[in-house]
Design a protein around this motif. Structure first.
Motif, PDB file in Angstrom:
ATOM      1  N   VAL A 143       1.354  13.336   8.074  1.00 52.03           N
ATOM      2  CA  VAL A 143       2.746  13.612   7.721  1.00 52.03           C
ATOM      3  C   VAL A 143       3.266  14.788   8.548  1.00 52.03           C
ATOM      4  O   VAL A 143       4.353  14.737   9.129  1.00 52.03           O
ATOM      5  CB  VAL A 143       2.885  13.909   6.209  1.00 52.03           C
ATOM      6  N   SER A 250      -7.335  -1.743  11.974  1.00 50.97           N
ATOM      7  CA  SER A 250      -6.504  -0.598  11.584  1.00 50.97           C
ATOM      8  C   SER A 250      -5.028  -0.810  11.943  1.00 50.97           C
ATOM      9  O   SER A 250      -4.160  -0.271  11.280  1.00 50.97           O
ATOM     10  CB  SER A 250      -7.045   0.694  12.188  1.00 50.97           C
ATOM     11  N   LYS A 253      -3.168  -2.141   9.146  1.00 44.69           N
ATOM     12  CA  LYS A 253      -2.998  -1.255   7.994  1.00 44.69           C
ATOM     13  C   LYS A 253      -2.021  -0.119   8.268  1.00 44.69           C
ATOM     14  O   LYS A 253      -1.902   0.795   7.464  1.00 44.69           O
ATOM     15  CB  LYS A 253      -4.349  -0.662   7.603  1.00 44.69           C
ATOM     16  N   VAL A 254      -1.348  -0.125   9.404  1.00 46.60           N
ATOM     17  CA  VAL A 254      -0.448   0.982   9.746  1.00 46.60           C
ATOM     18  C   VAL A 254       0.614   1.161   8.668  1.00 46.60           C
ATOM     19  O   VAL A 254       1.296   0.202   8.298  1.00 46.60           O
ATOM     20  CB  VAL A 254       0.247   0.719  11.094  1.00 46.60           C
ATOM     21  N   PHE A 255       0.697   2.364   8.127  1.00 44.49           N
ATOM     22  CA  PHE A 255       1.696   2.602   7.093  1.00 44.49           C
ATOM     23  C   PHE A 255       2.286   4.008   7.153  1.00 44.49           C
ATOM     24  O   PHE A 255       3.499   4.162   7.303  1.00 44.49           O
ATOM     25  CB  PHE A 255       1.095   2.365   5.703  1.00 44.49           C
ATOM     26  N   ASP A 256       1.413   5.015   7.068  1.00 47.51           N
ATOM     27  CA  ASP A 256       1.874   6.398   6.923  1.00 47.51           C
ATOM     28  C   ASP A 256       2.936   6.771   7.947  1.00 47.51           C
ATOM     29  O   ASP A 256       3.994   7.296   7.615  1.00 47.51           O
ATOM     30  CB  ASP A 256       0.700   7.378   7.087  1.00 47.51           C
ATOM     31  N   ALA A 259       6.192   5.050   7.341  1.00 49.34           N
ATOM     32  CA  ALA A 259       6.849   5.546   6.133  1.00 49.34           C
ATOM     33  C   ALA A 259       7.499   6.902   6.377  1.00 49.34           C
ATOM     34  O   ALA A 259       8.592   7.173   5.889  1.00 49.34           O
ATOM     35  CB  ALA A 259       5.845   5.643   4.989  1.00 49.34           C
ATOM     36  N   VAL A 260       6.841   7.756   7.154  1.00 45.35           N
ATOM     37  CA  VAL A 260       7.384   9.089   7.363  1.00 45.35           C
ATOM     38  C   VAL A 260       8.463   9.093   8.449  1.00 45.35           C
ATOM     39  O   VAL A 260       9.505   9.723   8.296  1.00 45.35           O
ATOM     40  CB  VAL A 260       6.261  10.085   7.725  1.00 45.35           C
ATOM     41  N   GLN A 263      10.723   4.459   8.368  1.00 45.58           N
ATOM     42  CA  GLN A 263      10.923   3.590   7.208  1.00 45.58           C
ATOM     43  C   GLN A 263      11.295   2.176   7.644  1.00 45.58           C
ATOM     44  O   GLN A 263      12.145   1.524   7.043  1.00 45.58           O
ATOM     45  CB  GLN A 263      12.029   4.155   6.317  1.00 45.58           C
ATOM     46  N   VAL A 274       2.392  -3.872   6.221  1.00 45.17           N
ATOM     47  CA  VAL A 274       2.126  -3.035   5.053  1.00 45.17           C
ATOM     48  C   VAL A 274       3.388  -2.316   4.596  1.00 45.17           C
ATOM     49  O   VAL A 274       3.616  -2.128   3.405  1.00 45.17           O
ATOM     50  CB  VAL A 274       0.997  -2.030   5.330  1.00 45.17           C
ATOM     51  N   LEU A 277       5.261  -4.852   2.654  1.00 39.82           N
ATOM     52  CA  LEU A 277       4.569  -4.999   1.368  1.00 39.82           C
ATOM     53  C   LEU A 277       4.964  -3.872   0.406  1.00 39.82           C
ATOM     54  O   LEU A 277       5.332  -4.110  -0.746  1.00 39.82           O
ATOM     55  CB  LEU A 277       3.051  -4.989   1.614  1.00 39.82           C
ATOM     56  N   TYR A 278       4.928  -2.652   0.906  1.00 41.49           N
ATOM     57  CA  TYR A 278       5.271  -1.495   0.088  1.00 41.49           C
ATOM     58  C   TYR A 278       6.723  -1.573  -0.375  1.00 41.49           C
ATOM     59  O   TYR A 278       7.041  -1.392  -1.554  1.00 41.49           O
ATOM     60  CB  TYR A 278       5.035  -0.212   0.892  1.00 41.49           C
ATOM     61  N   LEU A 297      -2.208 -10.384   4.271  1.00 37.18           N
ATOM     62  CA  LEU A 297      -2.868  -9.233   4.913  1.00 37.18           C
ATOM     63  C   LEU A 297      -4.386  -9.323   4.747  1.00 37.18           C
ATOM     64  O   LEU A 297      -5.153  -9.179   5.704  1.00 37.18           O
ATOM     65  CB  LEU A 297      -2.353  -7.932   4.282  1.00 37.18           C
TER      66      LEU A 297
ATOM     67  N   GLN B 124      -4.682  -1.674   1.003  1.00 37.22           N
ATOM     68  CA  GLN B 124      -3.298  -1.974   0.665  1.00 37.22           C
ATOM     69  C   GLN B 124      -3.112  -3.326  -0.014  1.00 37.22           C
ATOM     70  O   GLN B 124      -2.097  -3.577  -0.650  1.00 37.22           O
ATOM     71  CB  GLN B 124      -2.455  -1.891   1.932  1.00 37.22           C
ATOM     72  N   GLN B 233       6.668  15.898   2.987  1.00 42.43           N
ATOM     73  CA  GLN B 233       7.754  14.973   3.251  1.00 42.43           C
ATOM     74  C   GLN B 233       8.997  15.311   2.437  1.00 42.43           C
ATOM     75  O   GLN B 233      10.114  15.284   2.941  1.00 42.43           O
ATOM     76  CB  GLN B 233       7.310  13.552   2.955  1.00 42.43           C
TER      77      GLN B 233
END
Lengths: 318, 279
Positions: A143, A250, A253-256, A259-260, A263, A274, A277-278, A297, B124, B233
């Motif tokens: 983050v 991997s 699975k990329v997300f963080d 998201a930061v 979006q 992912v 999905l979120y 997934l 996930q 964040q």
């Protein structure tokens, strides 16, 4: 891997232990059974409740139309409907496409890591410093790292564009604010982060190559390039294969970082499986539909993993 | 002699080039650190001031740590969650690893296959049922739930199992003949022998838990419970344009990791290399 295999006791020794144990009779064996269960049960119970049961639930919920707010009564079973909708869902298809593009990062960071690893392993002083320096992005808080890059990439007065303008590029890209550059920007950061991990694995792989192979090649008059092509590259192939597979998994699975930093935007240009999905599950609360994404997934990761196991026999000789 | 000298020069040259490349990797961190010391109006001054003209370090860090969104609280949350997760996870993994490698029983092999299978499941894919479960058993939105979630990592079992297998079965057998029970053998013979491996795993688990963003994002709601990544964040979205403050927060978030990494550098790198593990 090779090292850990060696640390196992030789097979003869293990059998000796087993046969000696047989003499102690039945009650002792029952005792072993009991102690075995006692030792593994904390892990086993945790894994059952937190992983095994949920994956079954995911696969089941994928066939339901359900919204978090409706309560249990709101579940409607719709069969394959969710999966059919996924095939016509533009955002989902775009996510898959972005995931596929993102795969490109894997060979890129593998090549860079291999080159850096060879240089660090054989051709530099201060090895320790280099390992730590290249490893920094990998251990850092993602983050915090993402926020720093967000500012560095700032289109109008961010340092990167200031530098680009100062060397005569009048209209530098808007990076994560530009739909055409956003995904590439994220990929660049991802490469920057992943190099540390891959580098360490490659250095470990290099150290397991016997030095006398190189000495023999030198006596035969082989130059650096030949040594690389005939010795280093083939003997690193198990390492490369391992990194390729874990790297591909991997990327699914990329997300963080998404998201930061973005979006999924701008206009869906960085949406990934992912993230979708979120967004579907925890923002739009569509549990059933999100579960079907999760099932897809899971399917992807499962296929790659099983494929690896099958291919491993041909590729890797420990 | 002559060729040796030339090789030394070449090595020095490669080192210099690699040093220049390594700057690329460190520059964002350097920029982050320097910016956290600046007054806001100097943040985007170009050419970049690598040495701040006007220092505002103490004020910036004071604002981040004790301001409206106090970092000391999130630090405490992160330390608590990371340390407890690490301790429980190391213990649970070591117990299971011993059970799977040093106690021979029929069911063990099958159960190990089940555990092996769960390792392939991407985290996930199971978030939704975990979320529903947590809502229903009261583990949602508290630290205990988060700690439980991180404590049953199969990875630790695999890593430690490899090392327990290196402990010769003869040790265990002769201890048993002397009347030692498995808990005793585990605690006073086997565990001390694999201590370095446990330490390596613990350091990695600490780093991963400290950096975890996804689980806290989904399983925590209350601001006061946030761990560093979430706080980071939130802080960013609240501070809007105050980049010097945001960078002070980022420095604060990374700093403990740097300490842990510098102390445990050798075991972190070895652990990653040996286990080929990816957080």
């Amino acid at each position: 891997m090779a090292r850990t295999m060696k640390s196992m006791p030789p097979p003869g020794l293990r059998e000796a232990g087993t046969s000696r144990r047989r003499g102690f009779g039945r009650s002792l064996r029952r005792g072993e059974q009991l102690w075995g269960m006692v030792f593994i049960s904390p892990m086993l119970i945790g894994v059952m409740i937190l992983v095994l049961f949920p994956i079954i639930a995911t696969l089941v919920l994928g066939f339901a139309d359900w919204n978090f707010v409706q309560g249990w009564d709101g579940i409607r079973w719709v069969g394959l409907q969710n999966f059919r909708s996924l095939l016509e869902d533009d955002i989902f298809l775009k996510s898959i496409r972005n995931n596929m593009i993102f795969l490109l990062t894997v060979p890129i960071y593998m090549i860079i890591s291999m080159a850096l690893a060879i240089l660090i392993d054989r051709h530099v002083y201060m090895k320790g410093y280099f390992k730590v320096a290249y490893f920094m992005p990998y251990i850092s808080n993602i983050v915090a790292v993402a926020v720093v890059w967000q500012v560095l990439f700032q289109p109008s007065y961010g340092p990167i564009n200031e530098v680009l303008r100062s060397i005569g590029i009048a209209n530098p890209p808007k990076w994560i604010a530009d739909p055409n550059y956003a995904l590439v920007s994220i990929m660049m950061i991802s490469v920057w982060i992943s190099i540390g991990f891959n580098l360490i694995i490659y250095i470990a792989g290099l150290q397991s190559i016997p030095k006398d192979l190189y000495e023999a090649a030198e006596i035969d008059g082989a130059n650096g390039w030949t040594k690389f092509r005939r010795i280093t590259l083939p003997l690193l192939s198990p390492t490369s294969f391992f990194l390729l597979v874990t790297g591909i998994i991997s990327t699914f699975k990329v997300f963080d970082i998404i998201a930061v930093m973005t979006q999924g935007g701008p206009i869906g240009s960085t949406t990934m499986m992912v993230w979708y999905l979120y967004d579907t599950a925890f923002v739009n609360l569509k549990v059933g539909y999100a579960s079907s994404i999760a099932a897809v997934l899971f399917g992807f990761v499962m296929l790659i993993t099983l494929g690896q196991w099958a291919a491993q026999k041909k590729w890797v000789n420990y | 002699m002559h060729t040796l000298l030339r090789a030394d020069w070449r090595k020095a040259f490669v080192t210099a080039v690699m040093f220049a490349v390594s700057i690329l990797f460190l520059l964002p961190f350097v920029w982050m650190l320097i910016t956290s010391f600046k007054v806001e109006k100097d943040v985007f001054v170009f050419p970049i001031q690598w040495i701040p003209r006007e220092w505002n370090a103490i004020e910036n860090y004071k604002e981040v740590w004790f301001g409206d969104y106090p970092f000391y609280l999130y630090y405490w949350n992160s330390i608590k969650v990371s340390l407890l997760t690490t301790a429980i996870s190391a213990l649970v993994s070591a117990l299971a690893a011993y059970g799977f490698s040093k106690i021979q029983f029929a069911a063990g092999k099958w159960l190990f296959l089940i555990v092996l299978f769960t390792y392939m499941i991407p985290g996930q894919a199971i978030l939704i049922p975990q979320f529903i479960l947590y809502r229903n058993i009261g583990l949602f939105d508290n630290h205990f739930g988060l700690i439980v979630l991180g404590s049953f990592s199969v990875l630790g079992t695999f890593m430690l199992r490899q090392f327990f297998m290196g402990v010769h079965q003869e040790f265990i057998e002769s201890a048993k003949i002397d009347g030692g029970s498995h808990p005793r053998i585990f605690w006073s013979i086997a565990l001390p022998l694999v201590k370095p491996a446990v330490a390596t795993y613990a350091i990695l688990r600490f780093i991963w838990t400290w950096n975890d963003y996804q689980n806290p994002l989904i399983f925590l709601r209350t601001d006061g419970l946030f761990t560093i990544p979430l706080a980071m964040q939130k802080f960013t979205s609240l501070s809007g344009e105050f980049y010097s403050l945001i960078m002070a927060a980022a420095v604060s978030a990374i700093f403990p990791l740097l300490i842990v990494f510098i102390i445990g550098q050798k075991s972190v790198i070895e652990g990653i290399a040996l286990g080929g593990v990816k957080g």
